[in-house]
Structures are given as structure tokens and as C-alpha cells.
Design an enzyme around this catalytic site. Sequence first.
Site, PDB file in Angstrom:
ATOM      1  N   LYS A  53       0.840  -1.202   0.000  1.00 59.31           N
ATOM      2  CA  LYS A  53       0.000   0.000   0.000  1.00 59.31           C
ATOM      3  C   LYS A  53       0.877   1.254   0.000  1.00 59.31           C
ATOM      4  O   LYS A  53       0.634   2.199  -0.750  1.00 59.31           O
ATOM      5  CB  LYS A  53      -0.951  -0.014   1.212  1.00 59.31           C
ATOM      6  CG  LYS A  53      -2.055  -1.058   1.060  1.00 59.31           C
ATOM      7  CD  LYS A  53      -2.896  -1.273   2.312  1.00 59.31           C
ATOM      8  CE  LYS A  53      -3.886  -2.416   2.065  1.00 59.31           C
ATOM      9  NZ  LYS A  53      -4.731  -2.742   3.218  1.00 59.31           N
ATOM     10  N   GLN A  97      -4.683  -1.346   9.346  1.00 59.44           N
ATOM     11  CA  GLN A  97      -4.688  -2.692   8.764  1.00 59.44           C
ATOM     12  C   GLN A  97      -5.327  -3.683   9.735  1.00 59.44           C
ATOM     13  O   GLN A  97      -5.007  -3.713  10.920  1.00 59.44           O
ATOM     14  CB  GLN A  97      -3.236  -3.119   8.436  1.00 59.44           C
ATOM     15  CG  GLN A  97      -3.123  -4.433   7.676  1.00 59.44           C
ATOM     16  CD  GLN A  97      -3.729  -4.389   6.273  1.00 59.44           C
ATOM     17  OE1 GLN A  97      -3.803  -3.340   5.643  1.00 59.44           O
ATOM     18  NE2 GLN A  97      -4.171  -5.531   5.787  1.00 59.44           N
ATOM     19  N   ASP A 120     -10.944   3.107   3.748  1.00 64.99           N
ATOM     20  CA  ASP A 120     -11.412   1.724   3.622  1.00 64.99           C
ATOM     21  C   ASP A 120     -12.918   1.655   3.377  1.00 64.99           C
ATOM     22  O   ASP A 120     -13.423   0.627   2.930  1.00 64.99           O
ATOM     23  CB  ASP A 120     -11.131   0.963   4.932  1.00 64.99           C
ATOM     24  CG  ASP A 120      -9.820   0.194   4.910  1.00 64.99           C
ATOM     25  OD1 ASP A 120      -9.469  -0.348   3.852  1.00 64.99           O
ATOM     26  OD2 ASP A 120      -9.166   0.131   5.973  1.00 64.99           O
TER      27      ASP A 120
HETATM   28  N1  GUN Z   1      -7.220  -6.601   6.015  1.00 64.71           N
HETATM   29  C1  GUN Z   1      -7.580  -7.339   4.942  1.00 64.71           C
HETATM   30  N2  GUN Z   1      -8.153  -6.567   4.002  1.00 64.71           N
HETATM   31  C2  GUN Z   1      -8.162  -5.312   4.482  1.00 64.71           C
HETATM   32  C3  GUN Z   1      -8.610  -4.065   3.956  1.00 64.71           C
HETATM   33  O1  GUN Z   1      -9.154  -3.955   2.846  1.00 64.71           O
HETATM   34  N3  GUN Z   1      -8.408  -2.987   4.770  1.00 64.71           N
HETATM   35  C4  GUN Z   1      -7.848  -3.082   5.996  1.00 64.71           C
HETATM   36  N4  GUN Z   1      -7.718  -1.964   6.711  1.00 64.71           N
HETATM   37  N5  GUN Z   1      -7.422  -4.221   6.506  1.00 64.71           N
HETATM   38  C5  GUN Z   1      -7.574  -5.328   5.752  1.00 64.71           C
END
Ligand code: GUN
Length: 285
Positions: A53, A97, A120
Site C-alpha cells: 500500500k 490494517q 477503507d
Molecule cells: N485486512 C484485509 N483486508 C483489508 C482491507 O481492505 N483494509 C484493511 N484496513 N485491513 C484489511
Amino acid sequence: MGTIIDGKALSAVVKDEVRDAVPVLEKKYGRKPCLCVIIVGEDPASQVYVRNKVKAAAYTGMDSKLIELPVSTREDALLRKIAELNADAAVDGILVQLPLPKQIDEEKIIDAIAPEKDVDGFHPSNVAGLWLGKKCTVPCTPAGIMRLIDSTGIELKGKSAVVVGRSNIVGKPVAKLLLDRHATVTIAHSRTADLGAVTRGADVLVSAVGKAGLIKRDMIKPGAVVIDVGMNRDAEGKLCGDVDFEGCKDKASWITPVPGGVGPMTIAMLMKNTLLCFEQRENNK
Ligand code: GUN
């Protein structure tokens, strides 16, 4: 039959769209968008996702910040960090995350993120916005899935779409996005009595369960569009999806691989969401 939908190539297109937009926005508003990513603990999969990311953000030219906190971080400390970022005018996107260590209540953390910085799309006000058809941040993986489907050129109106999995992150929001496009949507899950009977009716099948080999050749309709959201390890430790790709690839009309399908699109759409949050915040000043 059976064209592979190249998520890696499409994600590059999306990231380039963002990369082209960043200097234009910087000129217009006098600053760049900024994404802040928080990871708590050392889960290896999460570390890879988070690194990717931040790498993607750097590629697009936006600003980014990675905050790495120890696995022992207390909930109140994380809440304080989020409050600090909520109040920081230079931060446009906050991503925590998931999953979080067990001493931290994920729901409390998601609720604490300012909805206008929730890249998100997990905050209740964004979830409500999605279901009520209001302006909101659409979660990254579902948004990426729609872009993958759109890249095939198929018309969703009137089609039968089956989503396997009912998570808040993927299954439920993607079902709503498919519904918005006038597909007839069924959500199947672990308690569905005869999964094959349901999936065989799908013109568009989205599997987001996390179970290797769940979707077999005899469970798909000839010519179906198959989107595999699974991220699993097979017996040899190799990354694989929910769909038996080899078995399904020549029966489907379009199919996403794992890796190289939905995964890269999630990150690309996160870049898009960060831009959208930035613009929204600037326009609300
Ligand atoms: N863990 C797995 N997928 C995601 C996501 O799309 N966003 C976040 N913040 N954590 C995750």
C-alpha cells in the site's frame, strides 16, 4: 472460452490515473493527498499488504506515512493516535490494517476514524451511505471487483450474480454494488444448503470465502464471469484463491487469477479512495 482478467495490468492503469491526477490536484489545492497507514503487530501477511500500500502511494506521487506499532499496543493508545490523525489537516486518508491484536476492539477503532478520512469505507456512516445510495467511500476490494467486471464489457443489468461470502469487507458491499447495477443478487455462505445449485445459476460469480478449492468446475455455469477474492495457501504453501482455476478457466467466459486478479485492484482502488477523500475534504473547506 475463458479469458483471464488481468488484475495486475488493470491496477497499473488505475494507479496511473491517480499518478496523472496528483500533480493536477497539487496545483489546484497547493498540497498533495496524504495517506496514513497504521499496522499493529508483525503479522507477515499484513506486513506485505501494508508495504504494498505504501509502495503504491509512493508510485502515484502522493504523500504517505507508515505508522508501525508494537503487538502489545493498547486500545487507548491506538485511539489516541487515530484522534491525532483525525485532527491533522495534512492527512486525508487513515487506514488501520486488520486484523488487530486481540486486546483491541476492531469495531471501536473503525468507529473512531473520521468518516471523511476513512479510505477503507468501513466506518458505519460510509456503510450506511453505501446501502442508502448516498455519497460515500466504497470499500476498496468491492470497488476493484466492479472495475474488473466492467473491464470485460459485460452488461450486469438483468444478470444473475451470486456472491459467496457475507463479510462486511467484501461479500455484503459487493452484493450491494451489483444490486445497484441491476443484477439479481444472491448471497450464499457457509450455511447454504446446496452451494453448487446456487452457484450454477450465476452469470457472475464472486467468491470471497477464503477456502482453497471451494468452487469447482461443476459448480459454475458455462460462460460465467468468475471473480476470485480468495487469498489462501495450498498444500505446497502456494498462494491460491477459492476457485479451482485450472478446472474452471475454459468453462468460464472471464476469470480472475490468484495472484494477479483482485489483490492488486484492492490497492489501486485505495489510491483512488485517497484522492476522492482529499478532493472531498478540499471542497468542503
Ligand atoms: N485486512 C484485509 N483486508 C483489508 C482491507 O481492505 N483494509 C484493511 N484496513 N485491513 C484489511
